[in-house]
Design an enzyme around this catalytic site. Structure first.
Site, PDB file in Angstrom:
ATOM      1  CE  LYS A  65      -7.121   1.097   3.366  1.00 19.18           C
ATOM      2  NZ  LYS A  65      -5.952   1.546   4.152  1.00 19.18           N
TER       3      LYS A  65
ATOM      4  CD  GLU B 232      -2.566   1.125   2.748  1.00 17.42           C
ATOM      5  OE1 GLU B 232      -3.529   1.884   2.890  1.00 17.42           O
ATOM      6  OE2 GLU B 232      -2.214   0.302   3.618  1.00 17.42           O
TER       7      GLU B 232
ATOM      8  CB  CYS C 263      -4.348  -1.983   4.156  1.00 21.12           C
ATOM      9  SG  CYS C 263      -3.519  -2.208   5.761  1.00 21.12           S
TER      10      CYS C 263
END
Length: 560
Positions: free
Chosen positions: A116, A41, A152
């Site tokens: 994300k 990330e 994540c």
């Protein structure tokens, strides 16, 4: 298809160097026949970039660096790179101006960009400050393989595993509905004790629940108070670990996806650590090494008292930057015991570090003389004791300033919690190495360190802890035993237990009340402390957001 996992150690904001690291990993992966390379990330800028993201020129430079990287990459390799991308609808919709994104670079171009979906705002995370969440499931197709992309936190919402739902959507479940062949997760997940076992258990649950092979790619390295442990791994459809990268080190791991079987094949699996002490040791060594290197310090400095805290910090420093780059300063006072000097020198000899001795008796006398009239008619007390600590802190800062050394402070978490430390004295420093290590853990780490031969002198391990600021002083004159104190602190700080619950667990009412009051009253000290390396799920750092001027009486009155 061969898939490479690049476990990278970025420097926040150093776009060109981070891009070069990605390029070098890509070249190695291509040489090993990989078709796809995974990076962590925000691998292009490093995680967490924090308020650098508020600087438009920084965001623009990131975009330009990404385009150049796409051009430079090996032609037959596709690469997933962590970056940010603009939210073009922000001005009209009122959303945040950026997405936390993964860019698919292939054939010299940015082919796709994925956002994300779940943005954490707890502990050290504050992603809603910068980012707009993505709204759709992310996947791409490479060589007839559909690969789902998550970033994540997108992993951390399996209500079956967690026992609750933290967000409205579950990106893993959404990808499973789309029947992708493989799910990859690109993470920058900070270290805490035991977290790797939790990650592997959580992904095992998801892999089995959805019959889905998964690859988890994590950042490694120290960035300010945060340590990233790496330990990227992959699981097959049965939830079995098929590869694992090294802990606390950069790595490149190749794992093969068998398209005929629709699953990941067994590859290299790095071993797990044998104890929490071994794991914590590697974390702290990496944290000190990266903080020093990324802040451009070649040498470190610390005060050596002959006590166990400074002994552990000295050992960590020697392992992190090399014994030849560690300077220990002994500063005995008239109240210092003889063994405080001899024990400190024995430690320095075991470690092979340089030492110097600066006696502070005359400086103490000078302070006494200057303050004599103002302090006349009062009794010797904490103010006079703290002068000794501040003299030592002043000397250490003078040396650090003169020679450009990084001063390491040596206070442990137990002391930081209850304020058993001196502002502008032993709290001085650029990095608090063990500020998240309770005193009892300090002892266990030192015993572990000595398991293959004496590093910490035996006398340091067995003598009663003391600040030695007055004759015959020991810590337990002012504090409960550290076994009792640390258990109360664990229950109060980490487990969020009330005073009544802590008493019900067997602790004395008076001691519980007193410890909780001390924690609250020491907040102003912690706010002025140097950054401390985080190794637990509740550290006195970025994720600790307590008020200083507070009068929440419940902490004092729940138990009478």
């Amino acid at each position: 298809m061969k898939i490479a996992i690049a476990q990278l150690n970025p420097t926040i904001g150093d776009l060109s160097t981070n891009a070069q690291k990605i390029l070098e990993a890509a070249q190695k992966a291509a040489n090993q026949g990989a078709r796809l390379l995974l990076t962590p990330e925000l691998s292009l800028c490093g995680y967490p970039p924090r308020d650098l993201l508020l600087n438009p020129s920084f965001v623009t430079a990131m975009g330009m660096t990404l385009q150049q990287l796409a051009t430079d990459l090996p032609p037959n390799l596709s690469v997933l790179v962590g970056t940010v991308s603009p939210n073009l609808k922000a001005d009209s919709t009122g959303g945040k101006s950026l997405f936390n994104s993964i860019a698919l670079l292939t054939e010299g171009k940015v082919k796709q960009v994925f956002h994300k979906r779940l943005l954490p705002t707890y502990d050290v995370f504050d992603e809603n400050r910068y980012f707009e969440p993505g709204l759709q499931a992310n996947y791409f197709t490479l060589d007839n393989l559909d690969i789902g992309v998550t970033i994540c936190e997108d992993l951390w919402n399996d209500e079956d595993f967690l026992g609750k739902r933290n967000y409205a959507v579950n990106p893993i479940a959404d990808l499973a509905i789309l029947r992708v062949d493989l799910i990859v997760n690109l993470s920058a997940s900070p270290y805490s004790v035991g977290k790797q076992q939790y990650r592997e258990s959580m992904l095992n649950h998801s892999a089995v629940r959805f019959s889905q092979p998964m690859i988890y790619t994590n950042q490694v390295g120290g960035n300010d108070d945060l340590i990233f442990d790496g330990r990227s791994f992959g699981l097959n459809r049965q939830g079995e670990i098929v590869c694992r990268a090294r802990g606390f080190a950069t790595d490149l791991v190749i794992v093969e996806f068998d398209q005929a079987r629709g699953d990941l094949q067994l590859s290299s699996v790095a071993p797990v650590y044998q104890s929490e002490e071994e794991e914590i040791w590697h974390a702290l060594v990496l944290g000190v090494r990266d903080y020093a290197q990324k802040c451009h310090f070649s040498k470190v400095l610390l005060g050596l008292s002959g006590g166990i805290d400074s002994a552990l910090v000295a050992a960590i420093a020697a392992a992190a930057v090399g014994k030849e780059n560690v300077i220990g300063v002994l500063m005995p006072s008239p109240y210092s015991s003889e063994h405080s000097v001899t024990d400190a020198l024995a430690l320095a000899e075991n470690l092979g570090i340089q030492t110097t001795i600066l006696k502070i008796g005359e400086l103490m006398s000078g302070f006494d003389h200057t303050l004599a009239d103002l302090f006349a008619g009062t009794e010797f007390g904490i103010a006079e004791e703290n002068i000794q600590s501040r003299i030592r802190g002043n000397l250490l800062m003078a040396i650090a300033n003169k020679f450009g050394y990084l001063l390491l402070s040596t206070g442990n978490k137990s002391e930081m919690a209850v304020g058993y430390c001196t502002l502008y004295g032993d709290m001085n420093g650029g990095l608090a190495v063990i500020a998240d290590v309770p005193k009892t853990r300090v002892y266990s780490l030192c015993h572990w360190l000595n398991s293959n031969g004496e590093i910490i002198p035996h006398n340091i391990l067995i003598k009663p802890p003391s600040a030695e600021l007055k004759p015959g002083q020991v810590d337990q004159d002012s504090l409960p035993s550290y076994e009792i104190l640390d258990d109360i602190l664990q229950r109060f700080i980490h487990n969020h237990q009330s005073a009544a619950q802590i008493v019900a667990a067997g602790h004395d009412r008076f001691i519980v009340n007193r410890v909780i009051q001390m924690v609250a009253r020491a907040e102003f000290k912690r706010r002025q402390a140097p950054p401390g390396l985080k190794i637990t799920d509740r550290a006195f750092g970025t994720g600790w957001r307590m008020p200083i001027a507070s009068n929440w009486g419940a902490v004092e009155k729940v138990v009478n």
